[in-house]
Design an enzyme around this catalytic site. Structure first.
Site, short mmCIF file in Angstrom:
data_model
loop_
_atom_site.label_atom_id
_atom_site.label_comp_id
_atom_site.label_asym_id
_atom_site.label_seq_id
_atom_site.Cartn_x
_atom_site.Cartn_y
_atom_site.Cartn_z
N GLY A 8 0.85 -1.19 0.00
CA GLY A 8 0.00 0.00 0.00
C GLY A 8 0.88 1.23 0.00
O GLY A 8 2.06 1.16 0.34
N CYS A 46 5.34 -6.12 1.65
CA CYS A 46 5.71 -4.70 1.71
C CYS A 46 4.96 -3.99 2.84
O CYS A 46 5.20 -4.27 4.00
CB CYS A 46 5.48 -4.06 0.34
SG CYS A 46 6.33 -2.50 0.18
N TYR A 47 4.02 -3.12 2.53
CA TYR A 47 3.28 -2.45 3.61
C TYR A 47 2.61 -3.47 4.52
O TYR A 47 2.55 -3.29 5.75
CB TYR A 47 2.23 -1.50 3.01
CG TYR A 47 1.43 -0.74 4.05
CD1 TYR A 47 1.95 0.37 4.69
CD2 TYR A 47 0.13 -1.17 4.41
CE1 TYR A 47 1.24 1.06 5.65
CE2 TYR A 47 -0.59 -0.49 5.37
CZ TYR A 47 -0.04 0.63 5.99
OH TYR A 47 -0.76 1.29 6.94
N HIS A 95 8.20 -7.32 -3.74
CA HIS A 95 6.90 -7.68 -4.34
C HIS A 95 6.99 -8.98 -5.12
O HIS A 95 7.41 -8.98 -6.28
CB HIS A 95 6.42 -6.55 -5.25
CG HIS A 95 5.95 -5.35 -4.49
ND1 HIS A 95 4.66 -5.20 -4.06
CD2 HIS A 95 6.64 -4.27 -4.04
CE1 HIS A 95 4.55 -4.07 -3.38
NE2 HIS A 95 5.73 -3.48 -3.35
N GLU A 97 4.65 -10.62 -6.40
CA GLU A 97 3.59 -10.74 -7.39
C GLU A 97 3.94 -10.17 -8.76
O GLU A 97 3.25 -10.45 -9.73
CB GLU A 97 2.30 -10.09 -6.86
CG GLU A 97 2.30 -8.56 -6.76
CD GLU A 97 2.96 -8.03 -5.47
OE1 GLU A 97 3.72 -8.77 -4.83
OE2 GLU A 97 2.71 -6.86 -5.13
N GLY A 141 -20.36 -11.34 -29.70
CA GLY A 141 -19.34 -12.00 -30.51
C GLY A 141 -17.96 -11.91 -29.88
O GLY A 141 -17.02 -12.53 -30.33
N GLY A 142 -17.84 -11.12 -28.81
CA GLY A 142 -16.59 -11.05 -28.06
C GLY A 142 -16.50 -12.26 -27.14
O GLY A 142 -17.48 -13.00 -26.97
N ASP A 146 -16.15 -12.56 -23.79
CA ASP A 146 -16.89 -12.56 -22.52
C ASP A 146 -18.35 -12.97 -22.71
O ASP A 146 -18.84 -13.88 -22.05
CB ASP A 146 -16.85 -11.18 -21.84
CG ASP A 146 -15.44 -10.67 -21.63
OD1 ASP A 146 -14.50 -11.46 -21.85
OD2 ASP A 146 -15.28 -9.50 -21.28
N SER A 147 -19.05 -12.28 -23.62
CA SER A 147 -20.47 -12.60 -23.77
C SER A 147 -20.64 -14.00 -24.37
O SER A 147 -21.63 -14.68 -24.07
CB SER A 147 -21.19 -11.54 -24.60
OG SER A 147 -20.75 -11.55 -25.93
N LYS A 196 -9.67 -12.06 -17.01
CA LYS A 196 -9.87 -12.23 -18.45
C LYS A 196 -9.24 -13.53 -18.99
O LYS A 196 -9.87 -14.25 -19.76
CB LYS A 196 -9.27 -11.03 -19.19
CG LYS A 196 -9.51 -11.03 -20.68
CD LYS A 196 -10.83 -10.39 -20.99
CE LYS A 196 -11.10 -10.35 -22.48
NZ LYS A 196 -12.33 -9.61 -22.77
#
Ligand code: XMP
Length: 517
Positions: free
Chosen positions: A58, A85-86, A174, A176, A229-230, A232-233, A373
């Site tokens: 943070g 870290c924090y 970090h 990550e 058509g993407g 996700d949907s 995603k």
């Protein structure tokens, strides 16, 4: 919903820019985790029933008046805790150690010397220095009672500390971020080893659990889904189709500003291959009539957004009563609304794109709310979605309308579509389509002079926009090979009637944007 949510990790967020990455790495170790603000109450933490807790980094100093903290009780739940870290400084502060204000910020790469190849470091090669990424001002001056130094760097005598019995760890760097190459192995060692989670968060398990959950919760219910058509949907529609079959109606609106072949590809796939109950609405005239004479980019977006809602509502009315609207909200949108934004900032509520659910007074079903995603793409693969959809580049809702500078007319759409199809084809042939963020053609609002045979020409200009990006917030133009650019240019000029010049957009975002409008 199923066993995959039984063993989970809680990430408490102190407002770091990289908190999402912590969750990504934990998920990559096939363990489910959620991000919640550090202000979560002890009762809520207990309810969540985590197998382990990670305290994020943070921007604050533990000495600041309004420094964010956690309920000290989270350290006494008997589950392993890792502070990053924090988060490490918070642990130190709470357990009676001392955090000192650093003379200067340590920012950038450092070499980690590991003292004990166990715990977090059990999977790393012994005797090899580990590059790690530092970004901190304060540092640990005195560790809390019972902790020992697990690793150090030139600037940080306590770069990692741990309390063996309590299984509480702190790292100053970090793990990550990509700049800490061994970081994923450290986080995996924590969640799989110390926390004892089994690696059961796979997208096959997710798809099965989601489908069987919907079979119960949506039994007898009617669901409506807007298919774009993407990816996700498409994944949302497929999950629901598997669960409730004909009780799902998907609606695909042809707004007249889609790419070449898109309508037939989507209709063919979902209707014929997947046997889905799909309504394709040909609303091209309606959209294009309203766009006639419009050149202002914001006006184009507004018209397309409003017309979409109108067309969709009219279709929904024909279908009759429905109970739910399906939406492809992803986890990053959810995090955006729950993340810790600092003591003074208010927490933003999530706004649904388009405002459809509010207008239609429908309840929402959001099967992807927990997914990143790339996890969504993996679910798509599990469900048999072809790679052409799974790895599709983002395509804006207002479509080709915001890639045609000036007025959107049918002839200009035909020009752009043909040029764009060549760009897509050549990018795929060069195996670069999935390596870049987006690659597309733009139709400029000018004509220029050229020469063809003995004839003078005065024709359109196509611009190529090819960018690299990780999240679309920033982007840079992709350094694709000259030979590829040459092929695109000569094909577009030779094959697309009315184009005699091709240019390359070499602007980064910021200050430019990815799309031209
Ligand atoms: P810009 O042009 O702002 O685009 O750099 C960032 C990313 O967002 C996409 N984009 C949109 N997506 N509706 C969408 O669904 C829109 O109105 C829209 N405008 C831009 C763009 O393609 C890029 O990936």
């Amino acid at each position: 919903m199923g066993d995959i949510y039984q063993e989970k990790i809680l990430v408490l967020d102190f407002g770091s820019q990289t908190t999402q990455l912590i969750a990504r790495r934990v998920r990559e170790a096939r363990v489910y985790c959620e991000i919640h603000p550090c202000t979560m109450s002890l009762a809520e933490v207990r309810d969540f029933n985590p197998r382990g807790i990670i305290l994020s980094g943070g921007p604050a100093s533990v000495y600041a008046d309004d420094a964010p903290g956690v309920d000290p009780g989270v350290l006494d739940l008997g589950v392993p805790v890792l502070g990053i870290c924090y988060g490490m400084q918070v642990i130190t502060h709470l357990l009676g150690g001392r955090v000192a204000r650093g003379e200067k910020r340590e920012y950038g790469p450092a070499n980690l010397e590991i003292k004990h190849h166990r715990g977090l470091f059990r999977e790393l090669e012994p005797d090899q220095p580990q590059p790690v990424w530092m970004s901190h001002g304060d540092r640990i001056e005195k560790m809390p009672e019972g902790f020992e130094v697990l690793a150090l760097t030139d600037n940080s005598p306590v770069a990692a500390m741990g309390h063996g019995q309590r299984r509480v760890y702190g790292v100053q760097f970090h793990p990550e971020v990509a700049h800490t190459p061994g970081g994923a192995a450290m986080l995996a060692a924590f969640v799989l080893g110390d926390c004892g989670c089994s690696p059961s968060w796979t997208m096959r398990n997710f798809a099965e659990a989601t489908v069987s959950g919907f079979k119960e919760t949506l039994a007898g219910k009617k669901v409506l889904c807007a298919l774009s058509g993407g990816v996700d949907s498409s994944v949302v529609a497929l999950l629901l189709h598997k669960a409730i079959g004909p009780n799902l109606t998907s609606v695909f609106v042809d707004n007249g500003v889609l790419r070449a072949g898109e309508v037939s590809e989507v209709a063919g796939l979902f209707r014929e291959v997947f046997g889905m109950n799909l309504v394709v609405v040909d609303a091209a005239d309606q959209f294009l009539d309203r766009l006639a004479g419009v050149t202002d980019p914001e006006e184009k977006r507004r018209i397309i957004g409003h017309t979409f809602i109108e067309v969709f509502e009219a279709e929904a009315a024909k279908i009759g009563a429905v109970d739910y609207l399906a939406q492809g909200t992803l986890y990053p949108d959810v995090i955006e609304s729950v993340s810790f934004k600092g003591p003074s900032a208010t927490i933003k509520s999530h706004h649904n794109v388009g405002g459809l659910p509010e207008r239609m007074k429908l309840k929402l079903v959001e099967p992807l709310r927990e997914l990143f995603k790339d996890e969504c793409r993996e679910v798509g693969r599990e469900l048999g979605l072809p790679e052409s959809i799974v790895s599709r580049q983002p395509f804006p809702g207002p479509g080709l309308a915001i890639r045609i500078m000036g007025e959107v007319t049918r002839p200009r759409l035909a020009t752009l579509r043909a040029a764009d199809a060549i760009v897509q084809e050549e990018m795929r042939a060069a195996e670069l389509y999935t390596k870049v963020w987006q690659s597309f053609a733009v139709l400029a609002p000018v004509k220029t002079v050229g020469v063809m045979g003995d004839e003078r020409t005065y024709e359109d200009v196509i611009a190529l926009r090819i960018v690299d990006s990780v999240d679309a917030m920033t982007a840079d133009w992709s350094r694709v090979p000259y030979e590829l650019l040459a092929r695109m240019s000569s094909r577009i000029i030779n094959e697309v009637a009315g184009v005699n010049r091709v240019v390359l957009d070499i602007s980064s975002k910021p200050p430019a944007t990815i799309e031209w409008e």
